[in-house]
Enzyme design. Structure first.
Site, short mmCIF file in Angstrom:
data_model
loop_
_atom_site.label_atom_id
_atom_site.label_comp_id
_atom_site.label_asym_id
_atom_site.label_seq_id
_atom_site.Cartn_x
_atom_site.Cartn_y
_atom_site.Cartn_z
N GLN B 188 0.84 -1.21 0.00
CA GLN B 188 0.00 0.00 0.00
C GLN B 188 0.87 1.25 0.00
O GLN B 188 0.55 2.26 -0.62
CB GLN B 188 -0.93 0.02 1.21
CG GLN B 188 -1.78 1.27 1.29
CD GLN B 188 -2.52 1.39 2.63
OE1 GLN B 188 -3.69 1.09 2.72
NE2 GLN B 188 -1.82 1.83 3.65
N ASP B 273 4.61 -13.39 -5.81
CA ASP B 273 3.81 -12.51 -4.96
C ASP B 273 2.33 -12.71 -5.26
O ASP B 273 1.84 -12.29 -6.30
CB ASP B 273 4.22 -11.06 -5.21
CG ASP B 273 3.57 -10.08 -4.23
OD1 ASP B 273 2.60 -10.45 -3.56
OD2 ASP B 273 4.08 -8.95 -4.14
N HIS B 302 5.04 -11.99 -1.07
CA HIS B 302 4.86 -10.56 -0.86
C HIS B 302 5.88 -9.93 0.10
O HIS B 302 5.89 -8.71 0.26
CB HIS B 302 3.43 -10.29 -0.39
CG HIS B 302 3.02 -8.87 -0.47
ND1 HIS B 302 3.12 -8.11 -1.61
CD2 HIS B 302 2.50 -8.02 0.46
CE1 HIS B 302 2.68 -6.88 -1.38
NE2 HIS B 302 2.30 -6.81 -0.13
#
Lengths: 331, 331, 331, 331, 331, 331
Positions: B188, B273, B302
């Site tokens: 994010q 990922d 990730h």
């Protein structure tokens, strides 16, 4: 899931000291007084539910802070006169759903109000946002930790106030017998019903199934299932806030509402319920101050009594409603 | 996790047509203009971080709608003059943490601003609420579906605007070289950094790691991991909102910001990922309009390049910052 | 994870009889004597850690059997004089990591030695092999069952000896105040710190977090989480070796080291810790023979006090180190 | 588990280019030559297996570096003359077990050698340690990453050499027909059998079931199951070692042994095998240079053909052994 | 769950060759003829469902082999004349439930028959045993492998025959318009509805949701979810029965019934459905020989269109039923 | 799995009152009398098992209701005279397997009958269907709830009767010493062996490992593992049948058979067994009326003593069989 909580004979006598703040009643009376400053402004719109035997209306009214709250009102088609009404509150993450989804009490001949939960709507569709700025910071997900650092900011202050205003709203409806208002709900819905029954004197009877948010300070220590786990996750991160968080939640604890309820109630509990452990349900049930009975489901998890309990509820409703109305004086 | 997305040689040439609305630029310019009507009001308070070689300040400034946003500013103790600054944005569910937690760029000799994400704070502590009334209804959990029915209401409009204002804020600081502002973040945080780099002309360079919120309309179809899964869960319930939801998210899609970025950037991607699939990262990277390089981690999920990529970032920063400053004219 | 172990008031008085062999002290004194026959041969190489305020050295010294053991020594840049030093041991599966990764105590102004765990290096990078031929047979994975049939062959004999030699090594360093050597670690690191504090008289104070390898014969019966589960898996296969295996592990049990520690210590425990159950931590803490305090984290699993406990540690270190050094005589 | 690899018709023609180092043959010939400098020193001890129709001997011999390796030799009681022998290698994490556990080929009338895997013994009991100092650092668990940075240090160099020496050992036994030595194994056992068949000219035939360690550079990209996942986990941490690690493993890759095998072989493969994906099995099978057949199990995961394949193996053995012995000349 | 099957544009043209035996039609015509030798013997008993607007009858009739099959018949209270009827078949593991549970089509003004599935009753209560001796051996659990070695013994021969007889039964009822019999069901219920629509000429229209048992030979290869997985588990054990098992199931494959259906139908499919993969649904839909439409739910797993699709069904029913009845001739 | 049941010292004295119906003995004597009305009709066919030292026969005989039941009879090749025989019953979901799979007792020199479980055959192949019409309705999967509403209909009535008839059958065989018939089994096989030992006077001794179906009313409350969980799942759905279901199961409860067994027995129990919890095993063991011993495996789950216990069984068999036969009178 195997039995993991107290055995049934201990549950039946379980009477823990659940913490309550001295201003609990004041907190709620001022909260409700403030909400009632807003015009209730009940609105009804007939909707096409696709059904032939049930009429449905899209209801809205002013809830906490005057925010618009939505609900469905279902009536058996062709019913005349004022009907007893069941105000039903939905479980965690659920909204009122679509118009045809949940009409059971209207099928059974009653008025049936299916309320939205503000900001919720994952498991069933919701139409009511929670526009409050008091969301706080904290764990992703869930409502239990929204505003957890202050009772005045907490999400459940808003939701429970909406519920009381829902009772206010149905009492104004032309088709409803305001002396026969019942509240009902399972899980979070049971928690809301406990609050509404305690906070609104017009509630005639209550059906409380496997209620959430009871004896919270025990619940967060004996189960790791959501939603109680949200509190555990929060306190695992904010390690310095145990006191303030549990203090806030005590204002919304069903075990603190139960001794303030004097109306008749039917509870249910599941002994293998790892979401709302049976001892937390009994903490409320044993404290309930009105006439009461409880259905015990020994082999169920949080699905509880399900369709079997529905049969018992319909039978219980018939029995309770056959008694003289408190609003009727014989003369 | 095994490889599940396109092979590397296809990724390197992957150039999908990512939907973008015609008023994308207008949406953002009016959003920022509106936010800048509020006084930025940067405040700094020194805090005791328990450390001997890093000075930390509690920073706040006016973000979206003038809401106060918090951040930590770390400076190497004893540094003099104006330092290049890294503005770092945190990952999903994270806040700025405690004052001693993340000082890596200050240890490396730079000014380091660690910003809060409004309303977040599960994985690391947060101090900034999201007081917006535009929360909408929808799935429990997450930020991706908050206000998803209108770009103007969406959570990421507020968060990205906060980021642009964070850049505004650092540019005002006495210790900071405003011609050397870098933005950085992972997941994010990478999405936020993409937005900030595209929307703020003062950004000098960017470090974008395994970015979230890129090529969303593909991501929601090829991974079932959170947070993208929040969109899937939402559309699985609100089956009639695919169009409006994906349209809203297109305003926050990194693949739409990337072609608007002309500054230099270091990206990273992990080929296994499953949270931010590599093709969605390359959709942004390949569209990036400035000088760029990308570190590829073939066997990582990730977690990406982790501590190895940190080494590369520190080396890259040294290299990029040794070039003549755009603000410095030779004469 | 819900509470599953003893309640806190019982934990505070929990004093089990942990089995200990009569030759426990002899085993360790001869083990250390043997190791010290090898030249300690401390070597330091400055490394480029990419940081501006911390200097890092690649340290090596002779551990068990003279095997070379690696560590990072971090110093606050520009520090002068002899600094108190924290010797930190890493958790299960971790090595010393990369040079820039863990510098917290150097940031706080101390010398900071980050040691490798021989043969480990999954969660953070390791650089020290375990060249011992005494690996034994048994379950895949893990260190707990390596050499479990004889104390002299067991992996932890080698690892704990390395730790004692690490203390020997830092005592020789020019920048270090040998009268202020502290040991620290979490989980397996806490187990190592317990051993080092008990076995090395130069240890001035200890920080022991959620320690592993305490009260092992209880731990293997109340948790099924790794790494204790390795013992369970081993004994589930080698059903005839319960006696010999638990006897071997008793030589490495923190609850047997704790009564031999007279220096001051700060412990921490998490009440929902299913990896290192709280009763096993208290079995060591309650037996600790020196001044002590313990931080209790009621809602945490094995992550323990995390960044909040770091704040407490930095404060505690400042307090403990402000007392007169044992090596300083007032006259 | 659904089909996830290539379809059967592609598998049957799958002929990838599996990387092999130019010194592959030299590596193995020098490794074996070095091992054979140690006296083989075969020892046999009769043991009480509790059985009436099978005689069992505890066998040991000098494996890699002269380390003692254990095995069980089972003979049908009362058999006379020299018997064909099956040398069976066990799967990942398994040892030779207890003396009565696996006697199937002796029941079928053959000599049956059940070998230990050095250092293994989780799923069945093992009695052979791996005393090598070349363990390296790296992920917890498993054998695949032990010594992965150099072919000479790798665990499988030792294990495969043990296997060749096991063939050396059986060839010396009085009850064994040294012209009829077969090797067999499933999963890791299949990998060992491939190596033994390629490296030992005395091997007469081989049974290779769902073999592990074939076409490793593909396997680590298409499955996330253990044990291949150990390599992925290793490279996810040691992000700079892909080249060296895969180079090391190429010395132990069954797809590199297969083209060096000219003896007859029965393979088996399971099309839903997520532990040893079918394309990796076919990479070896299609490259096998001798007469061959393969049993395909379309709906099985890594359990493969199980008891059905055993029936086929016994039938195949009878058929293969009825052919004239290569050691018998007709005249 | 991410997309895992063919993309939508390929699905829309997907027309696989699904194996069918030459005696498929003969198998079913003789099966039904045999069943119809038993007297249908429809029985109706009014029951107390606790509802005010719906009348419910406990229906039973002779199914396969004359076995008694139970169902609920719901009628809108006070309806007069002959009503169109929906015969609804329940999903895998479900029975007809309790009398008040599922009344949706009666609420919508139709006659609604909710049938039991013989021998089922886990997810909702069942009242109909499966007394057939033809159970076969095989995997624990499930119906898919009962009698899988011969079409004549298979469970679904009995269940589908019951469905045809249910249509026979409703056609005899006084309140039902026999020219307007519709069949409906989701998942296994959709499979049954496909069979009934193909096998019974009196069926007027059909609603087929996310149907199970279509294109079985593909389904068992692309999903590992139950119930298809029962076939995989069976063939993983009985490795020699692939041919016979898939041959048996072909007699019950919806993709073989669909080309034999000429009545109008509304299908639904979910593109992320891992229980009944979309390509298997389209294999039936694309082969459907009558007028048809399909509702596509792109982000749903096996829950499909749920309450949104119910709205569409009610609208579709109104539209279809407003057309001239096939039994009504205009003159 | 950690310890979860009573501690060992309590287990050793655990003597619960297990409910038993007054007609328990009558139920079984009439059941067996009825079964014995059918001609036992033992048939033997030699089969090719591919083995050289074991002869195998395909046996069948009339079980419950005269249904044909299959078994393998294994004999050590070349054995002469009448051999003691072990009749072994298989675990839940298992059949007799293939002919070569389980010959351990024949290898040890005994006759070995491996019986099929009617209708089972998931984990090992089965050849015996359960043609009974008394299957009932209820949860998918499993045998425990088949016919659970009446003892006469219950699946285990049929299976236990088959076991008694298996003993009848072996007593007729030419190679078998009918005075030395032993029954054996693990898990469900242990439950069957308990029933056979109690119900058949010719049983000479019994080996009962980690038996299932003991003290059922406790088991269903303390474990959530299959197969006991089938009962929980059933009662979670059929909430009104707790009494009838547990009453039915009491007729098949090993704790009710144990006090009726006077022959010698070797039991085994695993203290971490979550499938058949140790207290339920001790409920049978402590009630066993004959000579007995029990092997305790403290760190095992339901795999129990495995290959180690096999060694103990072979030793115990030798010891028990060396005693004078009850059928031999000294004179």
């Amino acid at each position: 899931m195997a039995l993991f909580d107290l055995p049934l004979d201990e549950l039946e006598h379980y009477a823990p000291r659940v913490p309550v703040q001295p201003d609990f009643d004041e907190f709620w009376s001022s909260t409700l007084a403030e909400a009632r400053l807003h015009d209730l402004a009940v609105a009804l719109e007939p909707v096409d539910n696709g059904l032939a035997v049930i009429d449905t209306f899209d209801v809205s009214f002013a809830g906490f802070a005057g925010d618009r709250v939505r609900a469905w009102l279902h009536l058996p088609r062709g019913a005349s006169g004022r009907l007893p009404v069941i105000v039903e509150f939905a479980g965690y993450g659920s909204g009122r759903g679509l118009a045809h989804q949940n009409t059971i009490y209207a099928q059974a001949g009653y008025a049936h109000l299916v309320t939205d939960n503000r900001g919720q709507g994952q498991w069933t569709v919701g139409d009511t946002p929670d526009p409050s700025p008091a969301s706080g910071t904290g764990p992703i997900g869930g409502y239990l930790t929204r505003g957890i650092t202050a009772p005045g900011d907490h999400y459940y202050r808003r939701l429970f106030t909406d519920a009381v205003r829902a009772v206010d709203a149905v009492a104004t409806l032309a088709n409803v017998d305001a002396s026969r208002i019942m509240v009902a709900g399972a899980s979070q819905g049971g928690a809301i019903a406990l609050a509404a029954a305690a906070l609104h004197p017009a509630v005639f009877a209550a059906m409380i199934d496997i209620p959430f948010l009871c004896h919270v300070d025990r619940a967060v220590r004996i189960t790791d299932r959501l939603p109680y786990r949200e509190v555990v996750d929060y306190l695992a991160r904010y390690r310095d806030r145990e006191g303030v968080a549990l203090r806030t939640l005590s204002y919304f604890d069903g075990a603190n509402f139960a001794p303030r309820i004097t109306t008749e109630a039917l509870y249910s509990v599941a002994l293998m319920d790892t979401t709302c452990p049976p001892s937390t349900v009994y903490a409320a049930y044993n404290a309930h101050a009105g006439p009461k009975e409880i259905a015990v489901y020994p082999f169920n998890d949080h699905e509880g009594g399900g369709e079997f309990h529905r049969v018992r509820q319909l039978e219980w409703l018939g029995r309770v409603l056959s008694r003289p109305s408190p609003g009727v004086t014989s003369s």
